[in-house]
Design a protein around this motif. Sequence first.
Motif, PDB file in Angstrom:
ATOM      1  N   ALA A  75     -10.754  48.769   6.348  1.00 24.54           N
ATOM      2  CA  ALA A  75     -11.686  47.628   5.917  1.00 24.54           C
ATOM      3  C   ALA A  75     -11.323  46.421   6.684  1.00 24.54           C
ATOM      4  CB  ALA A  75     -11.515  47.625   4.531  1.00 24.54           C
ATOM      5  N   ALA A  76      -9.868  46.102   6.902  1.00 22.33           N
ATOM      6  CA  ALA A  76      -9.187  45.045   7.641  1.00 22.33           C
ATOM      7  C   ALA A  76     -10.051  45.003   9.203  1.00 22.33           C
ATOM      8  CB  ALA A  76      -8.077  44.970   7.784  1.00 22.33           C
ATOM      9  N   ALA A 132     -13.620  44.024   8.523  1.00 20.08           N
ATOM     10  CA  ALA A 132     -14.203  42.689   8.026  1.00 20.08           C
ATOM     11  C   ALA A 132     -13.840  41.641   9.252  1.00 20.08           C
ATOM     12  CB  ALA A 132     -13.194  42.286   7.042  1.00 20.08           C
ATOM     13  N   THR A 133     -12.783  41.766   9.897  1.00 29.55           N
ATOM     14  CA  THR A 133     -12.421  40.846  11.115  1.00 29.55           C
ATOM     15  C   THR A 133     -13.562  41.068  12.281  1.00 29.55           C
ATOM     16  OG1 THR A 133     -10.904  42.373  12.157  1.00 29.55           O
ATOM     17  CG2 THR A 133     -10.264  40.689  10.535  1.00 29.55           C
ATOM     18  N   ILE A 189      -6.957  42.056   2.398  1.00 28.92           N
ATOM     19  CA  ILE A 189      -7.911  43.177   2.808  1.00 28.92           C
ATOM     20  C   ILE A 189      -7.315  44.534   2.545  1.00 28.92           C
ATOM     21  CG2 ILE A 189      -9.686  43.939   4.428  1.00 28.92           C
ATOM     22  CD1 ILE A 189     -10.235  41.107   5.069  1.00 28.92           C
ATOM     23  N   THR A 234     -16.651  42.011  11.939  1.00 29.70           N
ATOM     24  CA  THR A 234     -17.933  41.470  11.262  1.00 29.70           C
ATOM     25  C   THR A 234     -17.683  39.666  11.487  1.00 29.70           C
ATOM     26  OG1 THR A 234     -17.995  43.046   9.507  1.00 29.70           O
ATOM     27  CG2 THR A 234     -19.346  41.038   9.459  1.00 29.70           C
ATOM     28  N   LEU A 235     -16.881  39.145  11.339  1.00 27.21           N
ATOM     29  CA  LEU A 235     -16.671  37.782  11.913  1.00 27.21           C
ATOM     30  C   LEU A 235     -17.055  37.440  13.251  1.00 27.21           C
ATOM     31  CD1 LEU A 235     -13.160  36.674   9.967  1.00 27.21           C
ATOM     32  CD2 LEU A 235     -15.492  36.186   9.049  1.00 27.21           C
TER      33      LEU A 235
END
Length: 261
Positions: free
Chosen positions: A172-173, A176-177, A164, A179-180
Amino acid sequence: MEAPLKSPQRFSSRTLWICILLFAATAIIYLDRQVMALTAEKIIAEFGLNQQEWGKVLATFRYSYGMVQIVGGFLVDAYGPAIVFPAASGLWTLGGLLTGLATSVAMLAGCRFMLGIGEAFNWSSALKVTNTLFPPEERPLANGIFNSGAAVGALVAPILVTLITVSFSWRAAFVATGTLGGLWVILWLLYTRGCTAKLQGSPIALPKVLPAALHILRLPGFWMLAVAGMTINSVNYYLADWIPLYLKTARSFSFAAGNIL
């Protein structure tokens, strides 16, 4: 005549999926907490930090994580994982997402502190869930499954975060994590609707808290586990927080190689 051996009971479909969700939660928190160490040199460069300042940012997670774990078990017993678990998971999700939007060192440290508070409830909540929903003969397997999420999260983190970050950015990393974690909260709330009543807490009389705590502190087994935990975790956290940065800055490894190693 010897009694025939009983065949081991299998998880029902619902308890199996709850166990998988507990595994996923543990994997996600180990994924979330590794993002900052894996993207350290990029964050340090952007905010102009030295190693001492960076160490203080990292330490905020450990401070909140350690302090909240002391009272986390009491809160889970009192209010139940039906309330505490998704609330804490939402808090660590928010901490991860906001880190990707941080505009100052203070915000970085604050988000890290928030992450530690939320993640501190994972173990007590997961153990309370398995103790409540699983019969005694199934609990060791259930606990083993969700605990293995720690190893899986730590293994996945370098690969996912590197991909990512290289493709987009370090921010962004985190998004993204984070969001999980948000997706996990939604799945947990949807899938545990049928057993919410079982996962409610029981009010704890405050006068009973101190005697219970003193009783635990007098147990030799507690101190053996505490010393072992402090020793192992001190080394583990040091390596996890600093080795990727050391390999990339002192040993000239590439971003990807330093993370994967």
